[in-house]
Write a protein that holds these residues in place. Structure first.
Motif, PDB file in Angstrom:
ATOM      1  N   TYR A  56       4.304   3.644 -31.695  1.00 21.71           N
ATOM      2  CA  TYR A  56       3.443   2.783 -30.893  1.00 21.71           C
ATOM      3  C   TYR A  56       3.760   3.048 -29.431  1.00 21.71           C
ATOM      4  O   TYR A  56       4.898   2.851 -29.002  1.00 21.71           O
ATOM      5  CB  TYR A  56       3.702   1.313 -31.215  1.00 21.71           C
ATOM      6  CG  TYR A  56       3.418   0.925 -32.652  1.00 21.71           C
ATOM      7  CD1 TYR A  56       4.366   1.128 -33.642  1.00 21.71           C
ATOM      8  CD2 TYR A  56       2.207   0.337 -33.007  1.00 21.71           C
ATOM      9  CE1 TYR A  56       4.115   0.771 -34.956  1.00 21.71           C
ATOM     10  CE2 TYR A  56       1.944  -0.031 -34.309  1.00 21.71           C
ATOM     11  CZ  TYR A  56       2.899   0.192 -35.285  1.00 21.71           C
ATOM     12  OH  TYR A  56       2.650  -0.158 -36.577  1.00 21.71           O
ATOM     13  N   LEU A  57       2.780   3.470 -28.677  1.00 19.97           N
ATOM     14  CA  LEU A  57       3.035   3.803 -27.280  1.00 19.97           C
ATOM     15  C   LEU A  57       3.327   2.556 -26.463  1.00 19.97           C
ATOM     16  O   LEU A  57       4.151   2.586 -25.548  1.00 19.97           O
ATOM     17  CB  LEU A  57       1.851   4.554 -26.694  1.00 19.97           C
ATOM     18  CG  LEU A  57       1.569   5.930 -27.315  1.00 19.97           C
ATOM     19  CD1 LEU A  57       0.400   6.604 -26.619  1.00 19.97           C
ATOM     20  CD2 LEU A  57       2.807   6.824 -27.249  1.00 19.97           C
ATOM     21  N   GLU A  58       2.643   1.468 -26.782  1.00 18.40           N
ATOM     22  CA  GLU A  58       2.845   0.241 -26.026  1.00 18.40           C
ATOM     23  C   GLU A  58       2.458  -0.957 -26.894  1.00 18.40           C
ATOM     24  O   GLU A  58       1.418  -0.934 -27.550  1.00 18.40           O
ATOM     25  CB  GLU A  58       1.998   0.237 -24.750  1.00 18.40           C
ATOM     26  CG  GLU A  58       2.259  -0.952 -23.826  1.00 18.40           C
ATOM     27  CD  GLU A  58       1.531  -0.821 -22.498  1.00 18.40           C
ATOM     28  OE1 GLU A  58       0.309  -0.582 -22.510  1.00 18.40           O
ATOM     29  OE2 GLU A  58       2.197  -0.938 -21.439  1.00 18.40           O
ATOM     30  N   LEU A  59       3.302  -1.975 -26.854  1.00 18.64           N
ATOM     31  CA  LEU A  59       3.037  -3.218 -27.571  1.00 18.64           C
ATOM     32  C   LEU A  59       3.223  -4.393 -26.631  1.00 18.64           C
ATOM     33  O   LEU A  59       4.047  -4.342 -25.708  1.00 18.64           O
ATOM     34  CB  LEU A  59       3.989  -3.372 -28.759  1.00 18.64           C
ATOM     35  CG  LEU A  59       3.815  -2.402 -29.928  1.00 18.64           C
ATOM     36  CD1 LEU A  59       4.941  -2.582 -30.925  1.00 18.64           C
ATOM     37  CD2 LEU A  59       2.468  -2.619 -30.602  1.00 18.64           C
ATOM     38  N   TRP A  60       2.466  -5.453 -26.910  1.00 14.42           N
ATOM     39  CA  TRP A  60       2.554  -6.682 -26.118  1.00 14.42           C
ATOM     40  C   TRP A  60       2.784  -7.867 -27.041  1.00 14.42           C
ATOM     41  O   TRP A  60       2.263  -7.914 -28.153  1.00 14.42           O
ATOM     42  CB  TRP A  60       1.261  -6.925 -25.344  1.00 14.42           C
ATOM     43  CG  TRP A  60       1.024  -5.968 -24.228  1.00 14.42           C
ATOM     44  CD1 TRP A  60       0.330  -4.802 -24.279  1.00 14.42           C
ATOM     45  CD2 TRP A  60       1.488  -6.105 -22.880  1.00 14.42           C
ATOM     46  NE1 TRP A  60       0.340  -4.198 -23.044  1.00 14.42           N
ATOM     47  CE2 TRP A  60       1.035  -4.974 -22.163  1.00 14.42           C
ATOM     48  CE3 TRP A  60       2.246  -7.066 -22.202  1.00 14.42           C
ATOM     49  CZ2 TRP A  60       1.309  -4.790 -20.803  1.00 14.42           C
ATOM     50  CZ3 TRP A  60       2.508  -6.878 -20.858  1.00 14.42           C
ATOM     51  CH2 TRP A  60       2.044  -5.752 -20.172  1.00 14.42           C
ATOM     52  N   GLY A  61       3.532  -8.828 -26.543  1.00 20.19           N
ATOM     53  CA  GLY A  61       3.659 -10.084 -27.235  1.00 20.19           C
ATOM     54  C   GLY A  61       2.488 -10.991 -26.913  1.00 20.19           C
ATOM     55  O   GLY A  61       1.607 -10.648 -26.108  1.00 20.19           O
ATOM     56  N   GLN A  62       2.492 -12.162 -27.524  1.00 14.12           N
ATOM     57  CA  GLN A  62       1.366 -13.084 -27.361  1.00 14.12           C
ATOM     58  C   GLN A  62       1.479 -13.930 -26.102  1.00 14.12           C
ATOM     59  O   GLN A  62       0.496 -14.553 -25.692  1.00 14.12           O
ATOM     60  CB  GLN A  62       1.264 -14.004 -28.591  1.00 14.12           C
ATOM     61  CG  GLN A  62       2.204 -15.191 -28.603  1.00 14.12           C
ATOM     62  CD  GLN A  62       3.648 -14.817 -28.910  1.00 14.12           C
ATOM     63  OE1 GLN A  62       3.971 -13.677 -29.228  1.00 14.12           O
ATOM     64  NE2 GLN A  62       4.527 -15.825 -28.851  1.00 14.12           N
ATOM     65  N   GLY A  63       2.640 -13.938 -25.488  1.00  9.45           N
ATOM     66  CA  GLY A  63       2.846 -14.705 -24.271  1.00  9.45           C
ATOM     67  C   GLY A  63       3.463 -16.061 -24.529  1.00  9.45           C
ATOM     68  O   GLY A  63       3.221 -16.683 -25.573  1.00  9.45           O
ATOM     69  N   THR A  64       4.246 -16.513 -23.581  1.00 11.70           N
ATOM     70  CA  THR A  64       4.840 -17.848 -23.643  1.00 11.70           C
ATOM     71  C   THR A  64       4.728 -18.478 -22.259  1.00 11.70           C
ATOM     72  O   THR A  64       4.992 -17.832 -21.243  1.00 11.70           O
ATOM     73  CB  THR A  64       6.301 -17.788 -24.131  1.00 11.70           C
ATOM     74  OG1 THR A  64       6.812 -19.121 -24.284  1.00 11.70           O
ATOM     75  CG2 THR A  64       7.204 -17.023 -23.169  1.00 11.70           C
ATOM     76  N   LEU A  65       4.312 -19.735 -22.224  1.00 10.27           N
ATOM     77  CA  LEU A  65       4.030 -20.401 -20.955  1.00 10.27           C
ATOM     78  C   LEU A  65       5.296 -20.993 -20.352  1.00 10.27           C
ATOM     79  O   LEU A  65       6.041 -21.712 -21.031  1.00 10.27           O
ATOM     80  CB  LEU A  65       2.993 -21.501 -21.166  1.00 10.27           C
ATOM     81  CG  LEU A  65       2.629 -22.350 -19.941  1.00 10.27           C
ATOM     82  CD1 LEU A  65       1.994 -21.480 -18.851  1.00 10.27           C
ATOM     83  CD2 LEU A  65       1.685 -23.481 -20.333  1.00 10.27           C
ATOM     84  N   VAL A  66       5.502 -20.696 -19.096  1.00  9.82           N
ATOM     85  CA  VAL A  66       6.576 -21.298 -18.307  1.00  9.82           C
ATOM     86  C   VAL A  66       5.936 -22.100 -17.184  1.00  9.82           C
ATOM     87  O   VAL A  66       5.152 -21.558 -16.402  1.00  9.82           O
ATOM     88  CB  VAL A  66       7.514 -20.222 -17.725  1.00  9.82           C
ATOM     89  CG1 VAL A  66       8.512 -20.853 -16.759  1.00  9.82           C
ATOM     90  CG2 VAL A  66       8.242 -19.494 -18.849  1.00  9.82           C
ATOM     91  N   THR A  67       6.258 -23.366 -17.122  1.00  6.54           N
ATOM     92  CA  THR A  67       5.737 -24.253 -16.085  1.00  6.54           C
ATOM     93  C   THR A  67       6.899 -24.819 -15.303  1.00  6.54           C
ATOM     94  O   THR A  67       7.802 -25.435 -15.874  1.00  6.54           O
ATOM     95  CB  THR A  67       4.908 -25.390 -16.692  1.00  6.54           C
ATOM     96  OG1 THR A  67       3.852 -24.848 -17.486  1.00  6.54           O
ATOM     97  CG2 THR A  67       4.316 -26.264 -15.597  1.00  6.54           C
ATOM     98  N   VAL A  68       6.868 -24.585 -13.990  1.00  5.72           N
ATOM     99  CA  VAL A  68       7.918 -25.099 -13.109  1.00  5.72           C
ATOM    100  C   VAL A  68       7.295 -26.193 -12.244  1.00  5.72           C
ATOM    101  O   VAL A  68       6.471 -25.913 -11.365  1.00  5.72           O
ATOM    102  CB  VAL A  68       8.519 -23.992 -12.238  1.00  5.72           C
ATOM    103  CG1 VAL A  68       9.685 -24.556 -11.414  1.00  5.72           C
ATOM    104  CG2 VAL A  68       8.976 -22.823 -13.091  1.00  5.72           C
ATOM    105  N   SER A  69       7.685 -27.414 -12.524  1.00  2.23           N
ATOM    106  CA  SER A  69       7.060 -28.544 -11.834  1.00  2.23           C
ATOM    107  C   SER A  69       7.977 -29.755 -11.915  1.00  2.23           C
ATOM    108  O   SER A  69       8.708 -29.938 -12.893  1.00  2.23           O
ATOM    109  CB  SER A  69       5.708 -28.867 -12.472  1.00  2.23           C
ATOM    110  OG  SER A  69       5.150 -30.023 -11.883  1.00  2.23           O
ATOM    111  N   SER A  70       7.885 -30.577 -10.878  1.00  2.29           N
ATOM    112  CA  SER A  70       8.639 -31.819 -10.888  1.00  2.29           C
ATOM    113  C   SER A  70       7.785 -32.965 -11.418  1.00  2.29           C
ATOM    114  O   SER A  70       8.254 -34.099 -11.521  1.00  2.29           O
ATOM    115  CB  SER A  70       9.158 -32.143  -9.490  1.00  2.29           C
ATOM    116  OG  SER A  70       8.095 -32.163  -8.567  1.00  2.29           O
TER     117      SER A  70
END
Length: 121
Positions: A107-121
């Motif tokens: 496989y030349l390139e693979l991607w994950g599905q993504g995970t959300l990071v939220t930085v907020s107070s």
């Protein structure tokens, strides 16, 4: 079939820390470079950090000194430790792997599905 599965995203306050993980599953023989990218709403996907098969790392200027990418070669897993998080680090973080070789395929390139990071107070 090879898949990349991310975990570790969530909500964190400014100045806080998170560690993301990405595990490659399947009958993997080797992976060359693994990386983290991120994409904020309305923005293009951008490179965060990379780590190659020799352990050499590269970082975007915006995260250098705050983020650390590491890799467990025996588990085909890549991590990113994110410290001193800022609101502008808010994004969906994607794992990427290049030249993933299994017994039968490359496989030349693979991607994950993504995970959300939220930085907020």
């Amino acid at each position: 079939q090879v898949q990349l599965v991310e975990s570790g995203g969530g909500l964190v306050q400014p100045g806080g820390s998170l560690r993301l993980s990405c595990a490659a599953s399947g009958s993997i023989r080797s992976i060359s470079t693994m990386a983290w990218y991120r994409q904020s709403p309305g923005q293009q996907r951008e490179l965060v950090a990379t780590i190659d098969s020799f352990g050499s790392t590269n970082y975007a200027d915006s995260v250098r000194g705050r983020f650390a990418i590491t890799r467990d070669y025996s588990k085909n897993t890549v991590y990113v430790q994110m410290n001193s998080l800022k609101p502008e680090d808010t994004a969906v973080y994607y794992c990427n792997a290049e030249n993933v070789a299994t017994i039968r395929e490359l496989y030349l390139e693979l991607w994950g599905q993504g995970t959300l990071v939220t930085v907020s107070s």
